[in-house]
Design a protein around this motif. Sequence first.
Motif, short mmCIF file in Angstrom:
data_model
loop_
_atom_site.label_atom_id
_atom_site.label_comp_id
_atom_site.label_asym_id
_atom_site.label_seq_id
_atom_site.Cartn_x
_atom_site.Cartn_y
_atom_site.Cartn_z
N ILE A 22 0.24 -0.74 3.71
CA ILE A 22 0.66 -1.32 2.43
C ILE A 22 -0.36 -1.00 1.33
CG2 ILE A 22 0.97 -3.49 1.19
CD1 ILE A 22 2.28 -4.64 3.58
N CYS A 23 -1.65 -1.12 1.66
CA CYS A 23 -2.68 -0.82 0.66
C CYS A 23 -2.66 0.65 0.27
CB CYS A 23 -4.07 -1.20 1.18
SG CYS A 23 -4.32 -2.96 1.27
N ILE A 25 0.01 2.60 0.21
CA ILE A 25 1.13 2.82 -0.71
C ILE A 25 0.83 2.25 -2.08
CG2 ILE A 25 3.62 2.71 -1.00
CD1 ILE A 25 3.96 1.76 1.68
N ALA A 26 0.15 1.10 -2.10
CA ALA A 26 -0.20 0.49 -3.39
C ALA A 26 -1.09 1.44 -4.19
CB ALA A 26 -0.91 -0.85 -3.17
N SER A 29 0.91 4.33 -5.54
CA SER A 29 1.78 4.00 -6.66
C SER A 29 1.05 4.11 -7.99
CB SER A 29 2.36 2.60 -6.50
OG SER A 29 1.36 1.64 -6.77
N TRP A 75 -1.42 -2.76 -11.66
CA TRP A 75 -1.52 -3.96 -10.81
C TRP A 75 -2.63 -3.82 -9.77
CZ3 TRP A 75 1.16 -4.67 -5.67
CH2 TRP A 75 1.45 -3.43 -5.07
N ASN A 76 -3.05 -2.57 -9.54
CA ASN A 76 -4.05 -2.30 -8.52
C ASN A 76 -5.40 -1.99 -9.14
OD1 ASN A 76 -5.10 -1.77 -5.98
ND2 ASN A 76 -4.52 0.38 -6.05
N LYS A 146 -8.29 -1.99 -6.77
CA LYS A 146 -8.53 -3.03 -5.78
C LYS A 146 -8.53 -2.41 -4.39
CE LYS A 146 -6.92 -7.02 -8.27
NZ LYS A 146 -5.88 -6.96 -9.31
N THR A 147 -7.61 -1.45 -4.13
CA THR A 147 -7.70 -0.67 -2.89
C THR A 147 -7.40 0.78 -3.25
OG1 THR A 147 -5.38 -0.70 -2.31
CG2 THR A 147 -6.66 -2.54 -1.57
N PHE B 25 5.40 -6.01 -0.26
CA PHE B 25 4.95 -4.95 -1.17
C PHE B 25 5.83 -4.89 -2.41
CE2 PHE B 25 3.11 -1.14 -2.66
CZ PHE B 25 4.14 -0.32 -3.08
N TYR B 29 4.78 -5.43 -6.29
CA TYR B 29 4.93 -4.33 -7.24
C TYR B 29 5.74 -4.78 -8.44
CZ TYR B 29 5.56 0.46 -8.82
OH TYR B 29 5.54 1.61 -9.56
N SER B 32 3.82 -7.11 -10.62
CA SER B 32 2.52 -6.55 -11.03
C SER B 32 1.36 -7.43 -10.63
CB SER B 32 2.47 -6.35 -12.55
OG SER B 32 3.15 -5.19 -12.89
N SER B 33 1.47 -8.05 -9.45
CA SER B 33 0.39 -8.93 -9.03
C SER B 33 -0.01 -8.61 -7.61
CB SER B 33 0.84 -10.39 -9.14
OG SER B 33 -0.07 -11.22 -8.45
N PHE B 34 -1.21 -8.10 -7.44
CA PHE B 34 -1.72 -7.78 -6.12
C PHE B 34 -1.87 -9.05 -5.29
CE2 PHE B 34 -3.38 -4.14 -4.01
CZ PHE B 34 -4.24 -4.62 -3.04
N MET B 37 1.32 -10.14 -3.52
CA MET B 37 1.61 -9.33 -2.33
C MET B 37 0.78 -9.81 -1.14
SD MET B 37 1.28 -5.24 -1.87
CE MET B 37 -0.44 -5.08 -1.53
#
Lengths: 167, 93
Positions: A22-23, A25-26, A29, A75-76, A146-147, B25, B29, B32-34, B37
């Motif tokens: 998941i991280c 893919i984040a 993105s 967001w990341n 963040k990741t 996820f 997304y 927009s908040s990690f 998730m």
Amino acid sequence: MHSFGYRANALLTFAVTILAFICAIASFSDNFSNQTPSAQIQILNINWFQKQPHGNDEVSLTLNVTADLQSLFTWNTKQVFAFVAAEYETSKNALNQVSLWDAIIPEKEHAKFWIQISNKYRFIDQGHNLRGKDFNLTLHWHVMPKTGKMFADKIVMSGYRLPNAYR
Amino acid sequence: MDWKGQKLAEELMKILLIAFGGVAFIAGYVTSSFGTMMMIYAGVVLFTAMFTAPNWSFFNLHPLKWLDPIEAEKYPKPELTTESWKKRNSKHC
């Protein structure tokens, strides 16, 4: 799957693997975000321009930095690290980069700013090449996630020149 | 649990984690908040753990048929006499 401990262990391991996925893919993105940063730097004043006892030139400037880095935040994003560097060429080195100012921007709201300060770090040359020197001021930024992957880029602003004589 | 129950528990664990991990996820997304998730995913892991790790009764629908004790008694273990002990202990393998 033969006992509670066995199943609990398998579940936790698989959960951590999925979390890593998941991280990833984040972070991936982040490639799809639309980034339109802008910046302007003005030199308001050359405070002084001297030769140090060891023979190196030193300059003190007052800068006015205006920038809008809000579109870099996704967001990341944990924070954006921005710094201003003076870049110029000498006979000894093809590229000299001297960092004059930096800042850590932790949130999107703080990313649109206007600041007027004298240079945070000293502008010292390796030698005495700065008289009459043309140089670029470049705003570099590193978007720290963040990741995952960190993205770095810059805006080059040219056309600055130091005076021909010491002051 | 029986064999079929074990298989069911394992498949269920994989499907729940992957499917609801994907949901976590997408939720993060879109908002927009990690943080969202991560919280949803933590909830997913706890829910899956409660569902697949303990030995619930619906995992035991095809119980194993162990042998009755009477069958085992028909074939008792042989008793060792002193002579067979000496014979046994003198062997050098």
